[in-house]
Write an enzyme that holds these catalytic residues in place. Structure first.
Site, PDB file in Angstrom:
ATOM      1  CD  GLU A   1      -2.995  -1.158   2.227  1.00 31.73           C
ATOM      2  OE1 GLU A   1      -2.693  -0.630   3.303  1.00 31.73           O
ATOM      3  OE2 GLU A   1      -4.082  -1.724   2.032  1.00 31.73           O
TER       4      GLU A   1
ATOM      5  CD  GLU B   1      -3.672  -6.325   2.406  1.00 33.39           C
ATOM      6  OE1 GLU B   1      -4.533  -5.720   3.062  1.00 33.39           O
ATOM      7  OE2 GLU B   1      -2.465  -6.063   2.471  1.00 33.39           O
TER       8      GLU B   1
HETATM    9  C1  BG6 Z   1      -4.235  -3.289   4.889  1.00 31.98           C
HETATM   10  C2  BG6 Z   1      -2.893  -3.768   5.325  1.00 31.98           C
HETATM   11  O1  BG6 Z   1      -4.228  -1.931   5.024  1.00 31.98           O
HETATM   12  O2  BG6 Z   1      -5.370  -3.708   5.607  1.00 31.98           O
HETATM   13  C3  BG6 Z   1      -2.876  -4.938   6.264  1.00 31.98           C
HETATM   14  O3  BG6 Z   1      -2.055  -4.010   4.225  1.00 31.98           O
HETATM   15  C4  BG6 Z   1      -4.049  -4.851   7.229  1.00 31.98           C
HETATM   16  O4  BG6 Z   1      -1.640  -4.975   6.911  1.00 31.98           O
HETATM   17  C5  BG6 Z   1      -5.321  -4.858   6.412  1.00 31.98           C
HETATM   18  O5  BG6 Z   1      -4.053  -5.827   8.205  1.00 31.98           O
HETATM   19  C6  BG6 Z   1      -6.586  -4.889   7.256  1.00 31.98           C
HETATM   20  O6  BG6 Z   1      -6.545  -3.893   8.213  1.00 31.98           O
HETATM   21  P1  BG6 Z   1      -6.823  -4.178   9.746  1.00 31.98           P
HETATM   22  O7  BG6 Z   1      -6.580  -2.883  10.404  1.00 31.98           O
HETATM   23  O8  BG6 Z   1      -8.227  -4.632   9.831  1.00 31.98           O
HETATM   24  O9  BG6 Z   1      -5.847  -5.227  10.166  1.00 31.98           O
END
Ligand code: BG6
Length: 471
Positions: free
Chosen positions: A177, A370
């Protein structure tokens, strides 16, 4: 779906490995932070004050102890039929302080074992080089990514891992990101803006350093192994305009440009024309040295990876301030969307729109690295979780992804976020779970850390086995 489509799951080293000082590892930002109920956000706002504080519990120190459970965990991923597993190399295992000349052999050996274990099952590793874990010593001694010296330290790190893993890893992401550096600079670039007068100047200079580092890493990677596929990584999510009022539309348009700015450079190889005006209006004068622009131009990425959790909504009307949380950037509440327990809006069609827009803009292969639902799970007495809500989330997003492929988008793969429960990046808690595998661990560190399959485990296994036919 293409028969070679890369189905899998994703984690990040600093959220799952634990063993925070094992085998010569150095400290990184997450190692210094408590969870959200014990001051995580306050610490991020005033890191120096946080450093003087001893917190009762640091979630990253042991996390789910992937460091010692990786064989068992990768075996479970293999059982689900993963074709790929996205993880990151923790920079501080390889260069504990970041500025050493020689890498730490024990750190390299650990990742050798991880990748060997994946390859044993025919799982293709997909590796993030820097996932929010710039060494703390680089912050202390150099001020983090605002200092151009970080480019050389990062390249030295890349050289070590590219050479070591050149026959084991083909897919690499330079920065997780990368747009995070403008939204949350302490996390994205380990830079403290507390005493800075022109925040935008510092952020975009640091961004220039990361963009340069990414391009130089791409150059180096292709020299070391021309078969390597190097990707950028965008925290993505289409921004909608609240109304069809042109002011709203223009605001939404520019909100997306703020993030596309990074991909424009990494894919097209130059700063977009609209950045000139933005830099001028914000008194930003980038220190661009001789040769930088050529490097950016000549070493663009092979593919674009992205995280997608939800779309965003914005309005030009200052009275419209009904906000809700989201990944990185908060959004206005969209009346048509449901939200997760953390207020993140759920919008599968937004994924189709985002994929189409990215492909229209760049015509480069895409990779969703993701996507997932952070939710509170309630296991029964046998630690079984009936997570139909998670299945529903993935089902709808996979449908949207398939629709985008039919629209003509070239998509290489889909890795769900947090395929096994891990520590949340934003709030440091275990209770925000994304996994198909439940880990017995709570927000205070209590639990056996044993792994249990959730209902979604078998569901995703079947999705992969049928190559997305049965959802
Ligand atoms: C993304 C990141 O921003 O979102 C991850 O690359 C992160 O590292 C994921 O875990 C989900 O966010 P969160 O805060 O729910 O863990």
């Amino acid at each position: 779906m293409d028969k070679d489509f890369l189905w899998g799951g994703a984690v990040a080293a600093n959220q799952c490995e634990g063993a925070y000082l094992a085998d010569g590892k150095g400290l990184t930002l997450t190692d210094l932070l408590p969870d959200a109920n014990h001051g995580r956000w306050e610490a991020l706002k005033d890191l120096n004050k946080a450093l003087e504080t001893t917190y009762e519990y640091y979630p990253s120190h042991e996390a789910i102890d992937f460091y010692h459970h990786y064989k068992e965990d990768i075996a479970l991923f293999a059982e689900m039929g993963f074709k790929t597993f996205r993880t990151s190399i923790n920079w501080t295992r390889i260069f504990p302080n970041g500025d050493e000349k020689e890498p730490n052999e024990e750190g390299l050996a650990f990742y050798d074992s991880i990748f060997d274990e994946c390859l044993k099952y025919g799982i293709e590793p997909l590796v993030t080089i820097n996932h929010f874990d710039t060494p703390f010593a680089l912050y202390q001694n150099y001020g983090g990514w605002k200092n151009r010296k970080l480019v050389d330290f990062y390249l030295n790190y890349c050289k070590a891992v590219f050479n070591r893993f050149k026959d084991k890893v083909k897919y690499w992401l330079t920065f997780n990101e990368i747009n995070m550096i403008i939204h949350l600079p302490i996390v994205g670039g380990f830079i403290d803006l507390k005493n800075e007068s022109n925040l935008e100047q510092v952020k975009y200079q640091a961004a220039h350093h990361q963009l340069l580092a990414s391009a130089l890493a791409t150059k180096l990677a292709h020299e070391i192994n021309p078969e390597f596929k190097i990707g950028c990584m965008l925290g993505a999510g289409k921004t909608y305009a609240h109304t069809c009022h042109p002011e709203d539309v223009w605001k939404a348009y520019n909100a997306d440009r703020k993030d596309y700015f990074f991909i424009d450079v990494q894919v097209r190889g130059y700063y977009p024309s609209y950045s000139k005006r933005f830099f001028k209006e914000n008194n930003i004068t980038l220190d661009i040295q001789d040769g930088d622009l050529e490097v950016l131009r000549e070493h663009t990425v092979d593919f674009i990876s992205l995280s997608y959790y939800s779309s965003r909504l914005t309005s030009a009307d200052p009275k419209m301030n009904d906000k809700t949380d989201g990944n990185i950037v908060p959004s206005m509440k969209n009346q048509y969307l449901e939200v997760s327990e953390w207020g993140w809006q759920i919008d599968p069609l937004g994924l189709r729109i985002t994929l189409n827009e990215l492909y229209d803009r760049y015509q480069k292969p895409l990779f969703i690295v993701e996507n997932g639902l952070g939710a509170i799970d309630s296991p029964d007495e046998n630690f079984y979780v009936e997570d139909d809500y998670r299945i529903a989330y993935h089902r709808e997003h996979i449908k949207a992804m398939k629709a985008a492929i039919e629209d003509g988008v070239e998509l290489w793969g889909y890795t769900t976020w947090g395929c096994i429960d891990i520590v949340s990046a934003s709030n440091g808690e275990m209770s925000k779970r994304y996994g198909f595998i439940y880990v017995d661990l709570d927000n205070e560190g209590n639990g056996t850390r044993k792994r249990y399959k959730k209902k979604s485990f078998d569901w995703y296994k079947n999705v992969i086995a049928t190559n997305g036919e049965e959802l």
